[in-house]
Design a protein around this motif. Sequence first.
Motif, PDB file in Angstrom:
ATOM      1  N   ALA A  28       0.832  -1.210   0.000  1.00 47.00           N
ATOM      2  CA  ALA A  28       0.000   0.000   0.000  1.00 47.00           C
ATOM      3  C   ALA A  28       0.863   1.257   0.000  1.00 47.00           C
ATOM      4  CB  ALA A  28      -0.934  -0.006   1.210  1.00 47.00           C
ATOM      5  N   MET A  29       1.960   1.224   0.756  1.00 42.87           N
ATOM      6  CA  MET A  29       2.851   2.386   0.800  1.00 42.87           C
ATOM      7  C   MET A  29       3.586   2.566  -0.523  1.00 42.87           C
ATOM      8  SD  MET A  29       4.268   2.454   4.743  1.00 42.87           S
ATOM      9  CE  MET A  29       4.910   0.782   4.805  1.00 42.87           C
ATOM     10  N   ARG A  30       4.064   1.471  -1.110  1.00 40.11           N
ATOM     11  CA  ARG A  30       4.785   1.569  -2.391  1.00 40.11           C
ATOM     12  C   ARG A  30       3.902   2.136  -3.492  1.00 40.11           C
ATOM     13  NH1 ARG A  30       8.524  -3.290  -4.325  1.00 40.11           N
ATOM     14  NH2 ARG A  30       6.510  -4.073  -4.998  1.00 40.11           N
TER      15      ARG A  30
ATOM     16  N   ALA B  60       8.456 -13.753   5.812  1.00 39.05           N
ATOM     17  CA  ALA B  60       9.394 -12.890   5.089  1.00 39.05           C
ATOM     18  C   ALA B  60       9.587 -13.374   3.650  1.00 39.05           C
ATOM     19  CB  ALA B  60      10.724 -12.828   5.828  1.00 39.05           C
ATOM     20  N   GLN B  61       9.700 -14.674   3.474  1.00 45.53           N
ATOM     21  CA  GLN B  61       9.881 -15.214   2.132  1.00 45.53           C
ATOM     22  C   GLN B  61       8.657 -14.971   1.262  1.00 45.53           C
ATOM     23  OE1 GLN B  61      10.877 -19.325   2.978  1.00 45.53           O
ATOM     24  NE2 GLN B  61      13.080 -18.884   3.057  1.00 45.53           N
ATOM     25  N   ARG B  62       7.464 -15.166   1.833  1.00 48.84           N
ATOM     26  CA  ARG B  62       6.238 -14.927   1.059  1.00 48.84           C
ATOM     27  C   ARG B  62       6.058 -13.438   0.765  1.00 48.84           C
ATOM     28  NH1 ARG B  62       1.832 -18.363   0.478  1.00 48.84           N
ATOM     29  NH2 ARG B  62       3.391 -19.930   1.059  1.00 48.84           N
ATOM     30  N   CYS B  63       6.439 -12.589   1.725  1.00 51.26           N
ATOM     31  CA  CYS B  63       6.368 -11.142   1.513  1.00 51.26           C
ATOM     32  C   CYS B  63       7.249 -10.742   0.334  1.00 51.26           C
ATOM     33  CB  CYS B  63       6.808 -10.415   2.780  1.00 51.26           C
ATOM     34  SG  CYS B  63       6.895  -8.615   2.607  1.00 51.26           S
ATOM     35  N   GLU B  64       8.465 -11.245   0.311  1.00 49.32           N
ATOM     36  CA  GLU B  64       9.390 -10.918  -0.783  1.00 49.32           C
ATOM     37  C   GLU B  64       8.817 -11.353  -2.128  1.00 49.32           C
ATOM     38  OE1 GLU B  64      14.139 -10.419  -0.805  1.00 49.32           O
ATOM     39  OE2 GLU B  64      13.349 -12.252   0.096  1.00 49.32           O
ATOM     40  N   LYS B  65       8.205 -12.532  -2.150  1.00 48.29           N
ATOM     41  CA  LYS B  65       7.584 -13.037  -3.380  1.00 48.29           C
ATOM     42  C   LYS B  65       6.412 -12.150  -3.802  1.00 48.29           C
ATOM     43  CE  LYS B  65       5.488 -17.239  -5.298  1.00 48.29           C
ATOM     44  NZ  LYS B  65       5.090 -18.653  -5.002  1.00 48.29           N
ATOM     45  N   ASN B  66       5.587 -11.738  -2.836  1.00 52.19           N
ATOM     46  CA  ASN B  66       4.449 -10.879  -3.155  1.00 52.19           C
ATOM     47  C   ASN B  66       4.903  -9.530  -3.705  1.00 52.19           C
ATOM     48  OD1 ASN B  66       2.695 -12.854  -2.268  1.00 52.19           O
ATOM     49  ND2 ASN B  66       2.340 -11.927  -0.263  1.00 52.19           N
ATOM     50  N   LEU B  67       5.936  -8.957  -3.086  1.00 54.58           N
ATOM     51  CA  LEU B  67       6.428  -7.654  -3.537  1.00 54.58           C
ATOM     52  C   LEU B  67       7.005  -7.743  -4.947  1.00 54.58           C
ATOM     53  CD1 LEU B  67       8.194  -6.352  -0.292  1.00 54.58           C
ATOM     54  CD2 LEU B  67       5.930  -5.742  -1.138  1.00 54.58           C
ATOM     55  N   ALA B  68       7.644  -8.868  -5.265  1.00 45.71           N
ATOM     56  CA  ALA B  68       8.253  -9.046  -6.589  1.00 45.71           C
ATOM     57  C   ALA B  68       7.209  -9.109  -7.700  1.00 45.71           C
ATOM     58  CB  ALA B  68       9.108 -10.309  -6.595  1.00 45.71           C
ATOM     59  N   SER B  69       5.961  -9.357  -7.324  1.00 47.16           N
ATOM     60  CA  SER B  69       4.886  -9.453  -8.318  1.00 47.16           C
ATOM     61  C   SER B  69       4.412  -8.093  -8.809  1.00 47.16           C
ATOM     62  CB  SER B  69       3.696 -10.222  -7.725  1.00 47.16           C
ATOM     63  OG  SER B  69       4.084 -11.531  -7.343  1.00 47.16           O
ATOM     64  N   PHE B  70       4.835  -7.021  -8.141  1.00 48.21           N
ATOM     65  CA  PHE B  70       4.378  -5.677  -8.493  1.00 48.21           C
ATOM     66  C   PHE B  70       5.580  -4.757  -8.715  1.00 48.21           C
ATOM     67  CE2 PHE B  70       1.063  -7.661  -6.000  1.00 48.21           C
ATOM     68  CZ  PHE B  70      -0.087  -7.371  -6.710  1.00 48.21           C
ATOM     69  N   LYS B  71       5.597  -4.084  -9.853  1.00 50.61           N
ATOM     70  CA  LYS B  71       6.693  -3.177 -10.172  1.00 50.61           C
ATOM     71  C   LYS B  71       6.610  -1.926  -9.298  1.00 50.61           C
ATOM     72  CE  LYS B  71       8.045  -2.500 -14.344  1.00 50.61           C
ATOM     73  NZ  LYS B  71       8.111  -2.147 -15.783  1.00 50.61           N
ATOM     74  N   SER B  72       7.758  -1.424  -8.915  1.00 47.11           N
ATOM     75  CA  SER B  72       7.812  -0.204  -8.122  1.00 47.11           C
ATOM     76  C   SER B  72       9.178   0.436  -8.286  1.00 47.11           C
ATOM     77  CB  SER B  72       7.552  -0.497  -6.645  1.00 47.11           C
ATOM     78  OG  SER B  72       7.733   0.665  -5.862  1.00 47.11           O
TER      79      SER B  72
ATOM     80  N   THR C 215      12.993  -1.414  -1.911  1.00 48.87           N
ATOM     81  CA  THR C 215      12.391  -2.141  -0.794  1.00 48.87           C
ATOM     82  C   THR C 215      13.293  -3.297  -0.391  1.00 48.87           C
ATOM     83  OG1 THR C 215      10.175  -1.616  -1.658  1.00 48.87           O
ATOM     84  CG2 THR C 215      10.317  -3.300   0.041  1.00 48.87           C
ATOM     85  N   GLN C 216      13.513  -3.423   0.899  1.00 48.04           N
ATOM     86  CA  GLN C 216      14.330  -4.504   1.440  1.00 48.04           C
ATOM     87  C   GLN C 216      13.488  -5.296   2.427  1.00 48.04           C
ATOM     88  OE1 GLN C 216      17.690  -3.184   3.787  1.00 48.04           O
ATOM     89  NE2 GLN C 216      18.746  -5.142   3.631  1.00 48.04           N
ATOM     90  N   VAL C 217      13.480  -6.615   2.295  1.00 44.64           N
ATOM     91  CA  VAL C 217      12.760  -7.490   3.215  1.00 44.64           C
ATOM     92  C   VAL C 217      13.779  -8.216   4.087  1.00 44.64           C
ATOM     93  CG1 VAL C 217      11.154  -9.419   3.466  1.00 44.64           C
ATOM     94  CG2 VAL C 217      10.864  -7.790   1.572  1.00 44.64           C
ATOM     95  N   LEU C 218      13.599  -8.121   5.389  1.00 49.11           N
ATOM     96  CA  LEU C 218      14.514  -8.746   6.338  1.00 49.11           C
ATOM     97  C   LEU C 218      13.754  -9.746   7.210  1.00 49.11           C
ATOM     98  CD1 LEU C 218      16.396  -5.558   7.642  1.00 49.11           C
ATOM     99  CD2 LEU C 218      17.157  -7.129   5.847  1.00 49.11           C
TER     100      LEU C 218
END
Length: 242
Positions: free
Chosen positions: A73-75, A95-107, A111-114
């Motif tokens: 939402a922020m991106r 964290a792994q699923r978050c990284e995968k979800n973020l990779a599905s949307f261009k921005s 963004t760094q996932v830890l």
Amino acid sequence: MVKKDNIYASPLPKVKDFVFDESVVDVFSDMIERSVPGYQTIISTIGHLAKEHAQADSNIYDLGCSLGAATLAMRRNIDVKNCKIIAVDYSQAMAQRCEKNLASFKSNIETQVLCDDALKIKIENASFVVLNFTLQFIQPEDRQQLINQIYAGLKPGGILILSEKLRFEQPSVQSVIDELHLDFKRAHGYSELEISQKRSAIENVMRTDTLNIHYARLKTAGFKQYNQWYQCFNFTSMMAIK
């Protein structure tokens, strides 16, 4: 397609403490929609607030990012230059699923996932920090430390968004609002067995605070401006401005 949450649909010989493992990650979107009234309102408003208050050349933190809903939402909304979002979750599966979800949307926003403990993250040069239903899963004795770290790392005018499930000081009020929340879950298809087993699983893991305790913590950290901006039943979201 969103997988349906049926983790507690069948009788379990022993209900174990709730953990954010792969089984929860798989159904988390459904679980939260059917358990937290107003969740999408909170997420979309976080995006709007980030658009209005994220500062150029600053860091944005999503502590306890789960699947990345607030980060996404922020991106989508931040339009100032040189912002970096740092999304953190203690659960490796999350964290792994978050990284995968973020990779599905261009921005264009870095963004760094830890996968890490929020208490170990150095908050610095921050203009916007999100704790979206995260503090309630941190040991009560460590909560003040985290709020202190966030305050210290915020830039002047920076904002903390703190969303939490509340408990209430008056037992009669607690009882009425608990029943409203249970009715919400029943209306969204959860059985009495599911509700009971989930309650047993989470009671030693999620320890809620009263609104006054949250306010006292914010005040102790140094915040002078803070208030609720949303509440439905026993779920609230607050903002605190440095």
